[in-house]
Design a protein around this motif. Structure first.
Motif, PDB file in Angstrom:
ATOM      1  N   ARG A  28       0.826  -1.205   0.000  1.00 22.02           N
ATOM      2  CA  ARG A  28       0.000   0.000   0.000  1.00 22.02           C
ATOM      3  C   ARG A  28       0.863   1.258   0.000  1.00 22.02           C
ATOM      4  NH1 ARG A  28      -5.266  -1.366   1.588  1.00 22.02           N
ATOM      5  NH2 ARG A  28      -5.482  -3.440   2.555  1.00 22.02           N
ATOM      6  N   ILE A  29       0.459   2.207  -0.845  1.00 21.28           N
ATOM      7  CA  ILE A  29       0.999   3.550  -0.817  1.00 21.28           C
ATOM      8  C   ILE A  29      -0.105   4.497  -1.270  1.00 21.28           C
ATOM      9  CG2 ILE A  29       2.043   3.181  -3.096  1.00 21.28           C
ATOM     10  CD1 ILE A  29       3.971   5.455  -2.424  1.00 21.28           C
ATOM     11  N   GLY A  30      -0.440   5.480  -0.443  1.00 21.31           N
ATOM     12  CA  GLY A  30      -1.543   6.367  -0.753  1.00 21.31           C
ATOM     13  C   GLY A  30      -2.804   5.568  -1.003  1.00 21.31           C
ATOM     14  N   GLY A  31      -3.484   5.843  -2.117  1.00 19.44           N
ATOM     15  CA  GLY A  31      -4.682   5.086  -2.462  1.00 19.44           C
ATOM     16  C   GLY A  31      -4.401   3.863  -3.301  1.00 19.44           C
ATOM     17  N   LEU A  32      -3.122   3.576  -3.561  1.00 16.63           N
ATOM     18  CA  LEU A  32      -2.767   2.414  -4.381  1.00 16.63           C
ATOM     19  C   LEU A  32      -2.567   1.201  -3.490  1.00 16.63           C
ATOM     20  CD1 LEU A  32      -1.900   1.160  -7.107  1.00 16.63           C
ATOM     21  CD2 LEU A  32       0.421   1.953  -6.609  1.00 16.63           C
ATOM     22  N   ALA A  33      -3.248   0.117  -3.831  1.00  8.76           N
ATOM     23  CA  ALA A  33      -3.112  -1.138  -3.097  1.00  8.76           C
ATOM     24  C   ALA A  33      -2.962  -2.279  -4.093  1.00  8.76           C
ATOM     25  CB  ALA A  33      -4.325  -1.366  -2.190  1.00  8.76           C
ATOM     26  N   VAL A  34      -1.868  -3.019  -3.985  1.00 13.09           N
ATOM     27  CA  VAL A  34      -1.602  -4.141  -4.881  1.00 13.09           C
ATOM     28  C   VAL A  34      -1.548  -5.404  -4.039  1.00 13.09           C
ATOM     29  CG1 VAL A  34      -0.027  -5.134  -6.570  1.00 13.09           C
ATOM     30  CG2 VAL A  34      -0.266  -2.638  -6.405  1.00 13.09           C
ATOM     31  N   LYS A  35      -2.389  -6.364  -4.397  1.00 10.82           N
ATOM     32  CA  LYS A  35      -2.466  -7.600  -3.619  1.00 10.82           C
ATOM     33  C   LYS A  35      -1.284  -8.507  -3.942  1.00 10.82           C
ATOM     34  CE  LYS A  35      -5.499 -11.475  -2.403  1.00 10.82           C
ATOM     35  NZ  LYS A  35      -5.211 -11.247  -0.958  1.00 10.82           N
ATOM     36  N   LEU A  36      -0.680  -9.088  -2.895  1.00  5.46           N
ATOM     37  CA  LEU A  36       0.396 -10.045  -3.058  1.00  5.46           C
ATOM     38  C   LEU A  36      -0.136 -11.459  -2.909  1.00  5.46           C
ATOM     39  CD1 LEU A  36       2.045  -7.404  -2.466  1.00  5.46           C
ATOM     40  CD2 LEU A  36       3.737  -8.892  -1.341  1.00  5.46           C
ATOM     41  N   GLY A  37       0.333 -12.360  -3.760  1.00  2.00           N
ATOM     42  CA  GLY A  37      -0.023 -13.757  -3.628  1.00  2.00           C
ATOM     43  C   GLY A  37       0.723 -14.401  -2.473  1.00  2.00           C
ATOM     44  N   ASP A  38       0.343 -15.626  -2.156  1.00  2.00           N
ATOM     45  CA  ASP A  38       0.974 -16.318  -1.021  1.00  2.00           C
ATOM     46  C   ASP A  38       2.472 -16.494  -1.239  1.00  2.00           C
ATOM     47  OD1 ASP A  38      -1.464 -16.461   0.218  1.00  2.00           O
ATOM     48  OD2 ASP A  38      -1.906 -18.517  -0.461  1.00  2.00           O
ATOM     49  N   ALA A  39       2.861 -16.892  -2.460  1.00  2.00           N
ATOM     50  CA  ALA A  39       4.284 -17.101  -2.743  1.00  2.00           C
ATOM     51  C   ALA A  39       5.054 -15.796  -2.655  1.00  2.00           C
ATOM     52  CB  ALA A  39       4.458 -17.728  -4.127  1.00  2.00           C
ATOM     53  N   GLN A  40       4.443 -14.708  -3.089  1.00  2.00           N
ATOM     54  CA  GLN A  40       5.097 -13.402  -3.012  1.00  2.00           C
ATOM     55  C   GLN A  40       5.271 -12.973  -1.561  1.00  2.00           C
ATOM     56  OE1 GLN A  40       2.256 -11.313  -5.481  1.00  2.00           O
ATOM     57  NE2 GLN A  40       3.666 -11.287  -7.228  1.00  2.00           N
ATOM     58  N   ALA A  41       4.251 -13.175  -0.760  1.00  2.00           N
ATOM     59  CA  ALA A  41       4.327 -12.800   0.655  1.00  2.00           C
ATOM     60  C   ALA A  41       5.411 -13.608   1.375  1.00  2.00           C
ATOM     61  CB  ALA A  41       2.980 -13.005   1.330  1.00  2.00           C
ATOM     62  N   ARG A  42       5.516 -14.896   1.053  1.00  2.00           N
ATOM     63  CA  ARG A  42       6.533 -15.742   1.694  1.00  2.00           C
ATOM     64  C   ARG A  42       7.946 -15.333   1.280  1.00  2.00           C
ATOM     65  NH1 ARG A  42       2.772 -19.901   0.480  1.00  2.00           N
ATOM     66  NH2 ARG A  42       3.987 -20.458  -1.374  1.00  2.00           N
ATOM     67  N   ALA A  43       8.096 -14.785   0.065  1.00  2.00           N
ATOM     68  CA  ALA A  43       9.418 -14.419  -0.438  1.00  2.00           C
ATOM     69  C   ALA A  43       9.942 -13.115   0.138  1.00  2.00           C
ATOM     70  CB  ALA A  43       9.378 -14.318  -1.974  1.00  2.00           C
ATOM     71  N   LEU A  44       9.079 -12.330   0.771  1.00  2.00           N
ATOM     72  CA  LEU A  44       9.508 -11.050   1.336  1.00  2.00           C
ATOM     73  C   LEU A  44      10.491 -11.259   2.490  1.00  2.00           C
ATOM     74  CD1 LEU A  44       6.226  -8.914   1.511  1.00  2.00           C
ATOM     75  CD2 LEU A  44       8.230  -8.495   0.078  1.00  2.00           C
TER      76      LEU A  44
END
Length: 366
Positions: free
Chosen positions: A254-270
């Motif tokens: 999230r930044i300002g009004g922009l929200a981009v959903k992360l998939g499960d694999a993306q979230a685990r890779a953070l």
């Protein structure tokens, strides 16, 4: 002609705190045109010099045609090296420029004359052998340069920023005869340039370097459409990708009004809670005043510079990120452009976003 291979090539230069080349592993197929691109100081010239034998390696190996030439003298490698610019001696004629590599090797005058005549004909400069380089147009100077590089029948050719400072217009670079002649002769070539647009226009494959580290190797489409790192995304393209720092919360960046959903694999890779959201200028749209509060997928920003490119406006805007101001570039084709200092609403398409780990810079899994 031969395949060129760099095996974990490393060069540490005295006085520098990081390697000039850091474990570069790279293969250029026989007859291929590999364009090395990256900002100044990224290691492009250092890699060419490592191939040509101009600089010793700290570690790793260089192979040409399967032969290990790491310890070989420069004149024993079969590599032709052309430095920045047209690499032609202005005081010599085209004939003398082309013959120079052969005369340096004390080749007989008869052999030199025959080879120069043959290569000049094939490169399209046979009718200009008596002229000086400054009497030739951009196209002919590049052809003469290639004739000089190819006259000694090298196994590989290194070309370092051949068009830098030459005055060749940007619109002519994608039609450069350097790439055409490389393909006609089938010579293995490494071509270094700071211009990613030049690289996208002529390369078989592109290698992007950043601070001595190889970031990505691939075709133009692969590098442009799916950059492997934030460094690649922020460099490649006439207008590189916007990289917007965002905070990861509740499954979204999230930044300002922009929200981009992360998939499960993306979230685990953070590796932390920071995400870089990559958005190309063409994936952003502009809405001018009257300004409403940003909805989902929108950013409030201020226009700081507007460039009229003839067919469209290129708008540079500034928004507020989690750690400070963030500069954005977008293309505006329809309607009146904003003025400097105008508040604008930038509408982003979350589906077009590229996601990178803010800590490592690596692309998150798709």
């Amino acid at each position: 002609m031969a395949e060129v291979e760099f095996v974990e090539v490393t060069r540490v230069q005295r006085g520098l705190w990081r390697p000039v080349l850091d474990r570069i592993a790279l293969t250029v197929p026989d007859g291929g045109l590999l364009v090395l691109t990256g900002a100044s100081g990224s290691g492009k010239s250092a890699l060419l010099r490592a191939l040509a034998g101009a600089d010793p390696l700290t570690a790793g190996r260089v192979l040409i045609g399967g032969r290990d030439v790491t310890k070989a003298a420069p004149d024993k490698r079969g590599v032709s090296m052309l430095a920045q610019g047209f690499a032609l001696f202005p005081q010599l004629s085209v004939r003398e420029n082309i013959a120079f590599p052969l005369t340096m090797r004390k080749t007989s005058a008869k052999t030199v004359a025959a080879k120069v005549a043959e290569i000049a004909e094939r490169c399209g400069v046979a009718r200009h052998l008596a002229a000086r380089p400054d009497a030739l147009d951009f196209d002919l100077r590049q052809r003469a340069m290639m004739a000089r590089a190819l006259v000694s029948e090298p196994l590989a050719v290194c070309v370092d920023e051949p068009l830098a400072g030459t005055g060749v217009p940007m619109m002519m670079r994608e039609r450069t005869p350097i790439a055409t002649l490389q393909r006609e002769f089938g010579v293995t070539m490494l071509y270094a340039t700071c211009s990613s647009t030049d690289a996208l226009a002529i390369a078989d494959r592109i290698a992007v370097l950043d601070r001595g580290v190889l970031q990505q190797v691939g075709t133009a489409a692969e590098v442009f459409d799916r950059p492997a790192t934030a460094a690649v995304a922020g460099f490649v393209g006439q207008h590189p990708m916007n990289l917007v720092p965002a905070a990861y919360r509740d499954g979204y960046a999230r930044i300002g009004g922009l929200a981009v959903k992360l998939g499960d694999a993306q979230a685990r890779a953070l590796t932390g809670d920071g995400v870089l959201v990559g958005l190309r200028p063409e994936d952003l749209a502009l809405a001018c005043a009257p300004l409403i509060a940003p909805d989902q997928g929108a950013l409030r920003a201020t226009a700081v510079f507007v460039k009229d490119s003839g067919r469209e406006y290129v708008v540079h805007a500034r928004t507020q990120g989690p750690d400070g101001p963030v500069d954005l570039v977008l293309r505006h084709a329809g309607g009146n452009p904003p003025g400097r200092g105008d508040e604008v609403l930038i509408i982003a398409n979350p589906a077009a976003a590229h996601l990178f780990d803010a800590g490592t810079g690596r692309r998150l899994p798709d």
